[in-house]
Design an enzyme around this catalytic site. Structure first.
Site, PDB file in Angstrom:
ATOM      1  N   HIS A  54       0.929  -1.712  -0.360  1.00 29.88           N
ATOM      2  CA  HIS A  54      -0.249  -0.069   0.529  1.00 29.88           C
ATOM      3  C   HIS A  54       0.550   1.166  -0.064  1.00 29.88           C
ATOM      4  CE1 HIS A  54       0.521  -0.592   4.251  1.00 29.88           C
ATOM      5  NE2 HIS A  54      -0.018   0.148   4.530  1.00 29.88           N
ATOM      6  N   HIS A  56       1.843   3.577   1.948  1.00 31.22           N
ATOM      7  CA  HIS A  56       1.638   4.435   3.059  1.00 31.22           C
ATOM      8  C   HIS A  56       3.101   5.062   3.339  1.00 31.22           C
ATOM      9  CE1 HIS A  56      -1.943   3.568   5.793  1.00 31.22           C
ATOM     10  NE2 HIS A  56      -2.118   4.993   5.376  1.00 31.22           N
ATOM     11  N   ASP A  58       5.367   4.597   4.907  1.00 31.44           N
ATOM     12  CA  ASP A  58       6.870   4.024   5.749  1.00 31.44           C
ATOM     13  C   ASP A  58       6.953   2.176   5.113  1.00 31.44           C
ATOM     14  OD1 ASP A  58       4.022   3.390   6.539  1.00 31.44           O
ATOM     15  OD2 ASP A  58       4.423   1.876   8.487  1.00 31.44           O
ATOM     16  N   HIS A  59       5.715   2.259   4.040  1.00 30.80           N
ATOM     17  CA  HIS A  59       6.459   0.918   3.126  1.00 30.80           C
ATOM     18  C   HIS A  59       6.723   1.037   1.197  1.00 30.80           C
ATOM     19  CE1 HIS A  59       3.526  -1.242   5.774  1.00 30.80           C
ATOM     20  NE2 HIS A  59       3.145  -0.186   6.182  1.00 30.80           N
ATOM     21  N   HIS A 113      -7.604  -0.954   6.122  1.00 30.34           N
ATOM     22  CA  HIS A 113      -6.654  -0.553   6.495  1.00 30.34           C
ATOM     23  C   HIS A 113      -6.411   1.249   5.783  1.00 30.34           C
ATOM     24  CE1 HIS A 113      -3.185   1.049   7.837  1.00 30.34           C
ATOM     25  NE2 HIS A 113      -1.631   0.807   7.178  1.00 30.34           N
ATOM     26  N   ASP A 132      -0.287  -3.968   5.798  1.00 31.86           N
ATOM     27  CA  ASP A 132      -0.631  -4.073   7.423  1.00 31.86           C
ATOM     28  C   ASP A 132      -2.375  -4.218   7.701  1.00 31.86           C
ATOM     29  OD1 ASP A 132       1.497  -2.203   8.082  1.00 31.86           O
ATOM     30  OD2 ASP A 132       0.728  -0.076   7.516  1.00 31.86           O
ATOM     31  N   HIS A 170       5.232  -4.861  10.602  1.00 31.74           N
ATOM     32  CA  HIS A 170       5.603  -4.064  11.634  1.00 31.74           C
ATOM     33  C   HIS A 170       5.745  -5.748  12.699  1.00 31.74           C
ATOM     34  CE1 HIS A 170       4.891  -0.049  10.528  1.00 31.74           C
ATOM     35  NE2 HIS A 170       3.561  -0.596  10.377  1.00 31.74           N
TER      36      HIS A 170
HETATM   37 FE    FE Z   1       2.771   0.620   8.308  1.00 30.58          FE
HETATM   38 ZN    ZN Z   2       0.228   1.395   6.405  1.00 28.92          ZN
END
Ligand code: FE
Ligand code: ZN
Length: 252
Positions: A54, A56, A58-59, A113, A132, A170
């Protein structure tokens, strides 16, 4: 195909899929580029694909830096995420198949999410990269989706074979299980898992991957049809059980 787990930032996991025979690699959700570049150099492997679950940051944060070094790498992401995954070259739809080093992965559309979230499932080796959506002992927050959507997505994952390894993005397991004990505390499998996870974390070891079977037995977000979770939420309808659990976890 070897799977290398690279911890990054506070609690992210980046996964490097490595095929020694062809000296090629693919990466799942590179939050940052540096640890991936270092590992690729160490392995003397070429990066041929980036699989994003996805959009985001942090990905996908490492996408462009990886592309600068490996311009031929193919960048996969959901069609829904068009325009928000840096460097994206392939727009995926549910049910499509992607390939790395001769291994096929099914693209599972798992919104909730975010509205474009996908998971990559390698049926032959039994490996699931679920970003996530499903966490060890928990699930992602609902940022863009409804409880109905997330329940449908988790139900899809719940139906995968029990031995399937769950490579989530995570290290949230300890906190997830602390919450789980507040709603499913009489579950002996959960109690045992909590003790294992405490010991793993004290030793500084990852608690990921888990398996679908383990999640089915201990993750409250896959147990909406169990009497204990219905009792803890005071409702019976699956969507309402799930929505209440998610709301309680958000406040936890
Ligand atoms: Fe994440
Ligand atoms: Zn995420």
């Amino acid at each position: 195909m070897r799977i290398l787990q690279l911890p990054a930032l506070r609690d992210n996991y980046i996964y490097l899929l490595y095929d020694p025979e062809t000296a090629t690699a693919a990466v799942v959700d590179p939050t940052v580029a540096e640890p991936v570049l270092e590992k690729l150099a160490e392995l003397q492997a070429e990066l041929v694909a980036i699989f994003n679950t996805h959009h985001h940051h942090d990905h996908v944060g490492g996408n462009l830096q990886l592309l600068a070094r490996y311009p031929r790498a193919v960048v996969y992401g959901s069609q829904v995420d068009r325009g928000r995954i840096p460097g994206q070259t392939v727009e995926l739809q549910a049910g499509e198949t992607v390939e790395f080093a001769g291994r096929q992965a099914k693209v599972l559309f798992v919104p909730g999410h975010t509205r474009g979230h996908v998971a990559y499932y390698f049926p032959e080796s039994g490996d699931l990269f679920c970003g996530d959506t499903l966490f060890a002992g928990g699930c992602g927050r609902l940022f863009e989706g409804t409880p109905e959507q997330m329940l449908g997505s988790l139900d899809q994952l719940r139906q995968l074979p029990e031995p399937t390894r769950v490579w989530c993005a995570h290290e949230y397991t300890l906190n997830n299980l602390k919450f789980a004990l507040t709603v499913d505390g009489d579950n002996p499998d959960l109690q045992a898992r909590y003790q294992q996870v405490v010991a793993l974390r004290q030793a500084g070891s990852p608690t990921v991957p888990s398996t679908i079977g383990e999640e089915r037995r201990t993750n409250p977000f896959l147990r909406w049809d169990q009497p204990a979770l219905q009792a803890a939420t005071g409702v019976q309808d699956p969507v309402r059980v799930f929505a209440r659990l998610r709301g309680m976890k958000d406040q936890f």
